[in-house]
Design an enzyme around this catalytic site. Structure first.
Site, PDB file in Angstrom:
ATOM      1  N   SER A   8       0.842  -1.190   0.000  1.00  0.00           N
ATOM      2  CA  SER A   8       0.000   0.000   0.000  1.00  0.00           C
ATOM      3  C   SER A   8       0.879   1.243   0.000  1.00  0.00           C
ATOM      4  O   SER A   8       2.097   1.150   0.088  1.00  0.00           O
ATOM      5  CB  SER A   8      -0.870   0.008   1.251  1.00  0.00           C
ATOM      6  OG  SER A   8      -0.061   0.169   2.398  1.00  0.00           O
ATOM      7  N   LYS A   9       0.227   2.386  -0.094  1.00  0.00           N
ATOM      8  CA  LYS A   9       0.980   3.651  -0.047  1.00  0.00           C
ATOM      9  C   LYS A   9       1.779   3.744   1.241  1.00  0.00           C
ATOM     10  O   LYS A   9       2.918   4.183   1.264  1.00  0.00           O
ATOM     11  CB  LYS A   9      -0.011   4.818  -0.126  1.00  0.00           C
ATOM     12  CG  LYS A   9      -0.452   5.131  -1.551  1.00  0.00           C
ATOM     13  CD  LYS A   9      -0.301   6.606  -1.844  1.00  0.00           C
ATOM     14  CE  LYS A   9      -0.564   6.909  -3.308  1.00  0.00           C
ATOM     15  NZ  LYS A   9      -2.006   6.975  -3.603  1.00  0.00           N
ATOM     16  N   ARG A  10       1.143   3.343   2.332  1.00  0.00           N
ATOM     17  CA  ARG A  10       1.799   3.433   3.631  1.00  0.00           C
ATOM     18  C   ARG A  10       3.026   2.513   3.699  1.00  0.00           C
ATOM     19  O   ARG A  10       4.064   2.874   4.232  1.00  0.00           O
ATOM     20  CB  ARG A  10       0.815   3.068   4.738  1.00  0.00           C
ATOM     21  CG  ARG A  10       1.371   3.335   6.133  1.00  0.00           C
ATOM     22  CD  ARG A  10       0.484   2.755   7.207  1.00  0.00           C
ATOM     23  NE  ARG A  10      -0.822   3.398   7.262  1.00  0.00           N
ATOM     24  CZ  ARG A  10      -1.815   2.972   8.049  1.00  0.00           C
ATOM     25  NH1 ARG A  10      -1.659   1.916   8.804  1.00  0.00           N
ATOM     26  NH2 ARG A  10      -2.976   3.599   8.048  1.00  0.00           N
TER      27      ARG A  10
ATOM     28  N   ALA B 121       5.877   4.059   1.883  1.00  0.00           N
ATOM     29  CA  ALA B 121       6.516   5.119   2.656  1.00  0.00           C
ATOM     30  C   ALA B 121       7.449   4.521   3.705  1.00  0.00           C
ATOM     31  O   ALA B 121       8.561   4.998   3.923  1.00  0.00           O
ATOM     32  CB  ALA B 121       5.453   5.988   3.316  1.00  0.00           C
TER      33      ALA B 121
END
Length: 493
Positions: free
Chosen positions: A256-258, A261
């Site tokens: 996911s985006k998280r 990151a």
RNA sequence: GCCUCCAUCGUCUAGUGGCCCAGGACGAAGCCCUCUCAAGGCUUAAACCGGGGUUCGAAUCCCCGUGGAGGCACCA
């Protein structure tokens, strides 16, 4: 291994950063094409204007080139089956859509998005599967044609069989069977006249002579639709291989985006552009992602050419694979160790330049053998070798104090070392080490104590390439000056 | 909820009925080497999801569970 030349393609959308999945698909396509003496092409699937992101098209070209996966045909280089950008192929899709409507395999649908939405909500409320209710499916063709001619807004849907089953063959999984009643009358052409993936990809793969479609397993759900479209046209089906998806490192779900990151914070990334910037090499990245989904028994460190030799579409694995960044580090470091001195020097030079350090090629060539097996990523060259190019270093006073000794004793050792080294005509490895060893022994000290002080004094850091080799490169004058400086620091503690 | 797919060490995987008390790699632990950090060498721990079949024999074939993933858009 197939002996017939394969035509393969990677067909990404310019909707975001180029990620690992695209890189791996491109790699497998490239390997198969090269191995069979076929062609590997790049096609841009840019039919969703709303999702197109400026700059990402270029990132795709750059990423593929950086990886070394040069395609034979593509939007930016052309080729005999162009254009390779789907928005430039409208006429081709229009023609094929007409064919499908004429043969009764597709029909115009005049339902508004609002109505469709309402129907869907109704179905969900009644715990039914959301699907198109078929309102426009039964409109007589003549009437539909008239309404289209009158300028009414419409989309085109594929007329799925309502009975029986569809059997689609996936190279990795075998036959996949689905009840046709489960399938929807999918949208082939949007109201803006542009085709959806389902139509565009099938048309293009056929028109471009693609023999092997290697793509993400996200397409498995619509795979039966795709073979129905191909069969409606009466075309020969290419070999389909649906690659497993990448799971987040924990193995729970897709990245996911998280998660991305978090990976970035850790010095890793799933985006090709980032990987380059983080100091990873194309060789390392390729080797790493090749092995997520391709089973190799042994000797898994491979260059691209070796992969071409050993690749087989039969050894692809269908199960999802969790991303393991530790393994990326390993492959990257391993490939760095395989680079020639000249090659590695050229690859790390930009890092010194970027820091504004006065790097010269002759010195760099001397340094590379000392740091080669210490680098995990290319940017590690700075922490291991920046001091070679600096005018002076600034050691921390506490680092200059040897283990088990105090500042006074350490200063004494530094002075004695200075005495020994300054008496030498040069500080070559061969000349400097023997007298220093002799001193260590005579003084009853541990090598680490003496060499540690010198290391911090001459390099400014506790971790460095081997001491004497480093001093030789730094040079006599600079070394002596740095030791002198260290003595002063120790005396003032 | 429905549909489809998947299932071997923590992770990536080899294995296609007997070469498997399951092999390799990453990671972990230990030892050796050693001026730091690496690299290198040696060693160790670590898996066939569960249950039924089929078979002389199953990690490998079948069935049922369970778990996981993907999809169910005028996105790709």
């Amino acid at each position: 291994m197939s002996t017939k030349p394969a035509r393969t393609r990677v067909a990404p959308s310019p909707t975001g950063h180029m990620h690992l999945g695209t890189a791996r698909t491109a790699l497998y396509c490239y390997l198969l094409a090269r191995q069979t003496g076929g062609q590997f092409l790049m096609r841009l699937e840019d039919t969703d204007l709303k999702r197109t992101v400026e700059g990402t098209e270029q990132e795709l070209y750059d990423g593929l080139r950086w990886l070394g996966l040069q395609y034979d045909e593509g939007p930016d280089i052309g080729g005999p089956y162009g254009p390779y950008r789907q928005t430039e192929r409208r006429e081709i899709y229009r023609h094929h859509t007409q064919t499908l409507i004429a043969s009764g395999h597709a029909y115009p649908c005049f339902c508004t998005p609002e109505r469709l939405d309402k129907v869907r909500q109704e179905q969900m409320k009644n715990k039914q599967n959301p699907h198109y209710d078929g309102t426009c499916r039964v409109i007589p063709p003549e009437e539909a044609a008239r309404r289209v001619a009158d300028g009414e807004s419409y989309i085109v849907r594929f007329k799925m069989p309502t009975e029986g089953v569809t059997v689609a063959h996936d190279h990795l999984r075998g036959d996949i069977t689905i009840e046709n009643s489960q399938l929807n009358d999918y949208v082939l052409v949007r109201s803006d006249g542009l085709p959806t993936y389902h139509l565009a990809a099938m048309v293009d793969d056929h028109e471009m002579g693609i023999t092997h479609v290697i793509r993400s397993s996200e397409w498995l759900a619509t795979f039966p639709l795709h073979v129905n479209i191909i069969r409606a046209f009466g075309w020969e089906e290419p070999v389909f291989a649906h690659l497993s998806v990448f799971l987040k490192p924990s193995g729970k779900g897709k990245m996911s985006k998280r998660d991305s990151a978090a990976a970035k914070l850790d010095g890793h990334s799933i985006f090709v552009k980032d990987l380059d910037e983080l100091g990873f090499t194309p060789e390392g990245v390729l080797n790493w992602c090749a092995l997520m989904g391709w089973g190799v028994a042994e000797d898994d460190v491979m260059t691209l050419d070796q992969m071409v030799e050993r690749f087989s579409i039969d050894n692809l694995t269908p199960s999802p694979a969790a991303i393991n960044f530790q393994k990326l580090d390993h492959f990257n470091a391993t490939h760095i160790r395989m680079f020639s001195t000249e090659d590695l020097a050229a690859r790390i030079k930009p890092y010194f330049v970027r820091e504004g350090l006065p790097v010269d090629d002759a010195t760099l060539l001397q340094i590379v053998p000392l740091i080669r097996e210490r680098l995990v990523t290319l940017d590690d060259c700075l922490s291991f070798a920046a001091f070679f190019f600096k005018g002076e270093v600034t050691p921390a006073s506490e680092d200059l104090v040897a283990k088990g000794l105090d500042a006074k004793q350490s200063a004494e050792i530094a002075r004695k070392s200075y005495e020994i080294l300054s008496a030498l005509p040069s500080l070559s490895h061969a000349e400097a080490e023997p007298p220093m060893r002799a001193y260590v022994e005579a003084a009853g000290l541990a090598p680490n104590q003496v060499f540690g002080i010198l290391r911090v004094a001459t390099t400014g850091q506790k971790v460095s390439p081997p001491l004497f080799e480093s001093m030789e490169i730094i040079g006599r004058d600079k070394c002596l000056k740095r030791i002198q400086n260290a003595i002063e620091i120790l005396e003032n503690m």
